[in-house]
Structures are given as C-alpha cells and as structure tokens.
Motif scaffolding. Structure first.
Motif, PDB file in Angstrom:
ATOM      1  N   ALA A 212       0.824  -1.208   0.000  1.00 33.66           N
ATOM      2  CA  ALA A 212       0.000   0.000   0.000  1.00 33.66           C
ATOM      3  C   ALA A 212       0.858   1.258   0.000  1.00 33.66           C
ATOM      4  N   ASP A 213       0.292   2.312  -0.530  1.00 33.58           N
ATOM      5  CA  ASP A 213       0.996   3.597  -0.519  1.00 33.58           C
ATOM      6  C   ASP A 213       0.930   4.193   0.874  1.00 33.58           C
ATOM      7  N   ILE A 214       1.992   4.854   1.263  1.00 30.81           N
ATOM      8  CA  ILE A 214       2.035   5.503   2.574  1.00 30.81           C
ATOM      9  C   ILE A 214       1.355   6.865   2.439  1.00 30.81           C
ATOM     10  N   VAL A 215       0.452   7.151   3.364  1.00 37.91           N
ATOM     11  CA  VAL A 215      -0.314   8.391   3.332  1.00 37.91           C
ATOM     12  C   VAL A 215      -0.032   9.170   4.608  1.00 37.91           C
ATOM     13  N   ASN A 216       0.336  10.425   4.445  1.00 40.29           N
ATOM     14  CA  ASN A 216       0.541  11.295   5.588  1.00 40.29           C
ATOM     15  C   ASN A 216      -0.845  11.795   6.014  1.00 40.29           C
ATOM     16  N   LEU A 217      -1.318  11.388   7.185  1.00 39.33           N
ATOM     17  CA  LEU A 217      -2.674  11.719   7.630  1.00 39.33           C
ATOM     18  C   LEU A 217      -2.856  13.212   7.848  1.00 39.33           C
ATOM     19  N   ARG A 218      -1.821  13.889   8.313  1.00 37.26           N
ATOM     20  CA  ARG A 218      -1.917  15.331   8.527  1.00 37.26           C
ATOM     21  C   ARG A 218      -2.173  16.029   7.194  1.00 37.26           C
ATOM     22  N   GLN A 219      -1.448  15.655   6.161  1.00 40.64           N
ATOM     23  CA  GLN A 219      -1.645  16.262   4.850  1.00 40.64           C
ATOM     24  C   GLN A 219      -2.997  15.874   4.255  1.00 40.64           C
TER      25      GLN A 219
ATOM     26  N   ARG B 159      -5.767  15.239   5.927  1.00 45.38           N
ATOM     27  CA  ARG B 159      -6.801  16.034   6.608  1.00 45.38           C
ATOM     28  C   ARG B 159      -6.829  17.455   6.070  1.00 45.38           C
ATOM     29  N   LYS B 160      -5.652  18.045   5.904  1.00 48.82           N
ATOM     30  CA  LYS B 160      -5.590  19.407   5.380  1.00 48.82           C
ATOM     31  C   LYS B 160      -6.159  19.478   3.960  1.00 48.82           C
ATOM     32  N   GLN B 161      -5.863  18.482   3.156  1.00 48.78           N
ATOM     33  CA  GLN B 161      -6.376  18.455   1.787  1.00 48.78           C
ATOM     34  C   GLN B 161      -7.897  18.319   1.785  1.00 48.78           C
ATOM     35  N   LYS B 162      -8.430  17.527   2.701  1.00 47.52           N
ATOM     36  CA  LYS B 162      -9.876  17.362   2.805  1.00 47.52           C
ATOM     37  C   LYS B 162     -10.536  18.675   3.213  1.00 47.52           C
ATOM     38  N   VAL B 163      -9.936  19.380   4.175  1.00 49.61           N
ATOM     39  CA  VAL B 163     -10.479  20.671   4.619  1.00 49.61           C
ATOM     40  C   VAL B 163     -10.441  21.678   3.479  1.00 49.61           C
ATOM     41  N   ARG B 164      -9.340  21.703   2.721  1.00 47.85           N
ATOM     42  CA  ARG B 164      -9.232  22.631   1.589  1.00 47.85           C
ATOM     43  C   ARG B 164     -10.294  22.340   0.533  1.00 47.85           C
TER      44      ARG B 164
END
Length: 81
Positions: free
Chosen positions: A2-9, A11-16
């Motif tokens: 699986a690809d590694i996903v930075n959760l902080r980024q 979340r920020k992308q979802k908010v944007r």
C-alpha cells in the motif's frame, strides 16, 4: 504494498476541498448582479402568486379563535345515502 499516506496532509487536503466547495457554492449564490437577483425574486413571486391563486380553498388560521376544523368545507366521511 500500500501507498504511505501522511494523515496530517490528507486532513488538510480534505479541509481545503470542503472550503473550495463552499466557496464555489457561495459564488453561485451571492456572485450575481442586482438585476439577476431581482429577476429571480420576481419569477419566484409570480410562481407563488400563481399557486396561491389556484388553491381550492383558503382555510383560516388554526390559531384564530373562529377556526374550527369540524366546520371546514370539503369532503365529509358521511355518505349521502
């Protein structure tokens, strides 16, 4: 694997994305000229008057003391036979 996903980024992308969707909606609602808003308001008023003018009966206000649902005109449950 699986690809590694930075959760902080993420979340920020979802908010944007949510903020951009809300901004687009606000631009559609509020980014119109006065003439457009007045035209839409006029069309809505005409439609409301048309519907109100074609109502079968106008019942009184249920909060008024002279309103009695038993005396309301319309169909009754009792047959004429």
């Amino acid at each position: 694997m699986a690809d590694i996903v930075n959760l902080r980024q993420a979340r920020k992308q979802k908010v944007r994305a949510e903020q951009e969707r809300l901004a687009e909606q606000n631009r559609a609602l509020h980014g119109r000229s006065r003439a457009d808003r007045e035209r839409d308001r006029s069309i809505a008023d005409k439609a409301e008057k048309f519907v109100a003018g074609h109502r079968r009966e106008v019942l009184g206000d249920p909060d008024s003391p002279d309103f009695n649902p038993n005396n309301a005109t319309g169909f009754s449950d009792k047959s004429d036979a």
